[in-house]
Design a protein around this motif. Structure first.
Motif, PDB file in Angstrom:
ATOM      1  N   GLN A   9      -8.902  24.751  23.230  1.00 43.62           N
ATOM      2  CA  GLN A   9      -7.450  25.585  23.379  1.00 43.62           C
ATOM      3  C   GLN A   9      -7.377  25.850  24.862  1.00 43.62           C
ATOM      4  O   GLN A   9      -6.163  25.971  25.000  1.00 43.62           O
ATOM      5  N   GLN A  10      -8.374  25.975  25.492  1.00 45.15           N
ATOM      6  CA  GLN A  10      -7.994  26.089  26.880  1.00 45.15           C
ATOM      7  C   GLN A  10      -7.384  24.828  27.559  1.00 45.15           C
ATOM      8  O   GLN A  10      -6.790  24.920  28.570  1.00 45.15           O
ATOM      9  N   ARG A  11      -7.884  23.549  27.128  1.00 42.35           N
ATOM     10  CA  ARG A  11      -7.169  22.433  27.468  1.00 42.35           C
ATOM     11  C   ARG A  11      -5.596  22.389  27.127  1.00 42.35           C
ATOM     12  O   ARG A  11      -5.002  21.924  28.125  1.00 42.35           O
ATOM     13  N   PHE A  12      -5.364  23.132  26.101  1.00 43.97           N
ATOM     14  CA  PHE A  12      -3.738  23.066  25.770  1.00 43.97           C
ATOM     15  C   PHE A  12      -3.160  24.274  26.655  1.00 43.97           C
ATOM     16  O   PHE A  12      -2.092  23.541  27.153  1.00 43.97           O
ATOM     17  N   ILE A  13      -3.789  25.262  26.996  1.00 47.03           N
ATOM     18  CA  ILE A  13      -3.308  26.181  27.596  1.00 47.03           C
ATOM     19  C   ILE A  13      -3.139  25.716  29.104  1.00 47.03           C
ATOM     20  O   ILE A  13      -2.077  26.042  29.581  1.00 47.03           O
ATOM     21  N   TRP A  14      -3.758  25.200  29.614  1.00 40.13           N
ATOM     22  CA  TRP A  14      -3.773  24.647  30.950  1.00 40.13           C
ATOM     23  C   TRP A  14      -3.302  23.375  31.296  1.00 40.13           C
ATOM     24  O   TRP A  14      -3.114  22.755  32.565  1.00 40.13           O
ATOM     25  N   ARG A  15      -2.939  22.705  30.178  1.00 40.15           N
ATOM     26  CA  ARG A  15      -2.416  21.169  30.469  1.00 40.15           C
ATOM     27  C   ARG A  15      -1.092  21.204  31.115  1.00 40.15           C
ATOM     28  O   ARG A  15      -0.260  22.303  30.958  1.00 40.15           O
ATOM     29  N   ALA A  16      -0.716  20.321  31.806  1.00 37.74           N
ATOM     30  CA  ALA A  16       0.411  20.203  32.809  1.00 37.74           C
ATOM     31  C   ALA A  16       1.761  20.236  32.102  1.00 37.74           C
ATOM     32  O   ALA A  16       2.584  21.159  32.072  1.00 37.74           O
ATOM     33  N   SER A  17       1.796  19.304  31.135  1.00 38.19           N
ATOM     34  CA  SER A  17       2.984  19.203  30.407  1.00 38.19           C
ATOM     35  C   SER A  17       2.865  18.750  29.011  1.00 38.19           C
ATOM     36  O   SER A  17       3.074  17.340  28.772  1.00 38.19           O
ATOM     37  N   PRO A  18       2.425  19.645  28.022  1.00 37.09           N
ATOM     38  CA  PRO A  18       2.391  19.253  26.751  1.00 37.09           C
ATOM     39  C   PRO A  18       3.722  19.020  25.977  1.00 37.09           C
ATOM     40  O   PRO A  18       4.831  19.312  26.729  1.00 37.09           O
ATOM     41  N   ALA A  19       3.757  18.026  25.040  1.00 38.18           N
ATOM     42  CA  ALA A  19       5.232  17.845  24.346  1.00 38.18           C
ATOM     43  C   ALA A  19       5.507  19.455  23.564  1.00 38.18           C
ATOM     44  O   ALA A  19       4.909  20.228  23.367  1.00 38.18           O
ATOM     45  N   ARG A  20       6.746  19.339  23.397  1.00 38.62           N
ATOM     46  CA  ARG A  20       7.449  20.659  23.101  1.00 38.62           C
ATOM     47  C   ARG A  20       6.901  21.208  21.575  1.00 38.62           C
ATOM     48  O   ARG A  20       6.896  22.273  21.163  1.00 38.62           O
ATOM     49  N   THR A  21       6.513  20.114  20.581  1.00 42.66           N
ATOM     50  CA  THR A  21       5.851  20.400  19.320  1.00 42.66           C
ATOM     51  C   THR A  21       4.407  20.609  19.587  1.00 42.66           C
ATOM     52  O   THR A  21       4.020  20.857  18.264  1.00 42.66           O
ATOM     53  N   ASP A  22       3.706  20.201  20.411  1.00 43.68           N
ATOM     54  CA  ASP A  22       2.466  20.247  20.487  1.00 43.68           C
ATOM     55  C   ASP A  22       1.616  21.712  19.922  1.00 43.68           C
ATOM     56  O   ASP A  22       0.636  21.865  19.340  1.00 43.68           O
ATOM     57  N   TYR A  23       2.374  22.671  20.145  1.00 41.63           N
ATOM     58  CA  TYR A  23       1.880  23.804  19.596  1.00 41.63           C
ATOM     59  C   TYR A  23       1.769  23.907  18.219  1.00 41.63           C
ATOM     60  O   TYR A  23       0.743  24.773  17.514  1.00 41.63           O
ATOM     61  N   VAL A  24       2.574  23.337  17.385  1.00 45.57           N
ATOM     62  CA  VAL A  24       2.246  23.300  15.971  1.00 45.57           C
ATOM     63  C   VAL A  24       0.997  22.792  15.500  1.00 45.57           C
ATOM     64  O   VAL A  24       0.209  23.499  14.450  1.00 45.57           O
ATOM     65  N   GLY A  25       0.527  21.700  16.143  1.00 41.73           N
ATOM     66  CA  GLY A  25      -0.834  21.154  15.933  1.00 41.73           C
ATOM     67  C   GLY A  25      -1.929  22.190  16.395  1.00 41.73           C
ATOM     68  O   GLY A  25      -2.971  22.768  15.313  1.00 41.73           O
ATOM     69  N   GLU A  26      -1.604  22.887  17.478  1.00 40.30           N
ATOM     70  CA  GLU A  26      -2.647  24.193  17.812  1.00 40.30           C
ATOM     71  C   GLU A  26      -2.707  25.162  16.996  1.00 40.30           C
ATOM     72  O   GLU A  26      -3.762  26.019  16.587  1.00 40.30           O
ATOM     73  N   HIS A  27      -1.459  25.631  16.418  1.00 38.53           N
ATOM     74  CA  HIS A  27      -1.504  26.445  15.455  1.00 38.53           C
ATOM     75  C   HIS A  27      -2.226  26.245  14.173  1.00 38.53           C
ATOM     76  O   HIS A  27      -3.137  26.927  13.543  1.00 38.53           O
ATOM     77  N   PHE A  28      -1.909  25.035  13.482  1.00 39.30           N
ATOM     78  CA  PHE A  28      -2.507  24.812  12.412  1.00 39.30           C
ATOM     79  C   PHE A  28      -4.134  24.559  12.681  1.00 39.30           C
ATOM     80  O   PHE A  28      -5.113  25.282  11.859  1.00 39.30           O
ATOM     81  N   ARG A  29      -4.583  23.975  13.686  1.00 39.71           N
ATOM     82  CA  ARG A  29      -5.798  24.015  13.914  1.00 39.71           C
ATOM     83  C   ARG A  29      -6.795  25.166  14.130  1.00 39.71           C
ATOM     84  O   ARG A  29      -7.642  25.496  13.669  1.00 39.71           O
TER      85      ARG A  29
END
Length: 233
Positions: A157-177
Motif C-alpha cells: 500500500q505504501q508503495r502505491f501511495i508514494w510511487r511517483a506516477s501511477p496510472a490513472r486507473t491503478d487505484y481500482v486494483g488497489e481498491h479491490f486488493r
C-alpha cells in the motif's frame, strides 16, 4: 463476564453482516449502485467487528476472568485470542479504511500521505510485528505467517501511495486488493479465533488458517489478471 459476552454478541452481528455483504459487490457489476452500497455495508460491518475484536482481545489479555479454561497453554492463549486477535482487528479496519479511501481519494494520493491514513497503517505494522515476535516466542509459526501477511500488505500500500506516477486507473486494483484483503483477515479471524472457541481441538488445523487466504489470494489474482487484460485491450 457479562461485558465480554455482550461484546461477543455485537461482534457476531457486525461480523455476520460484513461476511454476508462481502460477496455482493464481488458478484455485482463493478462501480454500479449495488456494488457501491453493499461494499460500504461490508466495510462498515467489518470495521465495527474489528473494533469489537480489539476490545475483546484487550479483555482477554487484561480482563479479570480466565477465558476458555480448558485451553491449558495460557501463553499460547494470549497469543491467539489476545495479540493475534488485536492485530487481525486492526488489519481488518486498516484494509477497509484503505479500500474506501481508494475511491474517495482516487485522484488525490497526497491525502493518503497524511496522518489520517498513515497512522492506521502504522498501527497495523506495529501490531503485526509484535504478533509475529510473540508467536515466534511461543513456538507458533502460524502467528508468524499471519503477521507477515499484514506487514507485506502495508508495504505494498505504501508503495502505491508514494510511487511517483501511477496510472490513472491503478487505484481500482488497489481498491479491490484492499477489500479482498479485508475479507481474508475477517474470515481468518472468524475461523481461527471465533470458530475455534467452539472447537478448540482444531486450533492448529492448517486448513482452517489457510482456507481464507487461498480463496482471497485466488480472487486477487483473478481480478489483477482481469484488469490487466482490459488495459491491454
Amino acid at each position: 463476564m457479562q461485558l465480554f459476552e455482550s461484546l461477543v454478541v455485537a461482534h457476531v452481528i457486525a461480523g455476520a453482516t460484513g461476511l454476508i455483504a462481502f460477496w455482493v459487490p464481488i458478484a455485482a457489476r463493478k462501480g454500479g449502485r449495488v456494488h457501491r452500497r453493499w461494499g460500504r455495508i461490508a466495510c462498515y460491518g467489518f470495521m465495527v467487528a474489528g473494533a469489537l475484536a480489539i476490545a475483546m482481545a484487550l479483555l482477554s489479555l487484561y480482563g479479570p476472568e480466565q477465558r476458555i479454561p480448558t485451553f491449558t497453554d495460557r501463553a499460547l492463549f494470549e497469543g491467539l485470542f489476545g495479540w493475534m486477535m488485536l492485530y487481525l482487528g486492526l488489519l481488518t479496519i486498516g484494509f477497509a479504511d484503505y479500500g474506501l479511501a481508494m475511491v474517495r481519494h482516487s485522484r488525490d494520493r497526497e491525502a493518503l500521505r497524511r496522518p489520517r491514513y498513515q497512522v492506521p497503517m502504522a498501527a497495523v505494522v506495529v501490531s503485526a510485528v509484535w504478533c509475529g515476535v510473540y508467536g515466534y516466542g511461543v513456538g507458533d509459526p502460524l502467528m508468524v505467517l499471519v503477521a507477515a501477511i499484514g506487514v507485506v500488505a502495508m508495504m505494498l500500500q505504501q508503495r502505491f501511495i508514494w510511487r511517483a506516477s501511477p496510472a490513472r486507473t491503478d487505484y481500482v486494483g488497489e481498491h479491490f486488493r484492499a477489500l479482498l484483503g479485508m475479507g481474508i483477515s475477517a474470515y481468518t479471524a472468524f475461523l481461527s479465533v471465533g470458530l475455534i472457541r467452539a472447537i478448540p481441538e482444531h486450533v492448529f488445523n492448517p486448513m482452517i488458517w489457510a482456507g481464507p487466504s487461498v480463496v482471497g489470494v485466488s480472487l486477487i489474482l483473478y481480478f489483477t489478471i482481469q484488469t490487466g487484460s482490459r488495459k491491454r485491450g
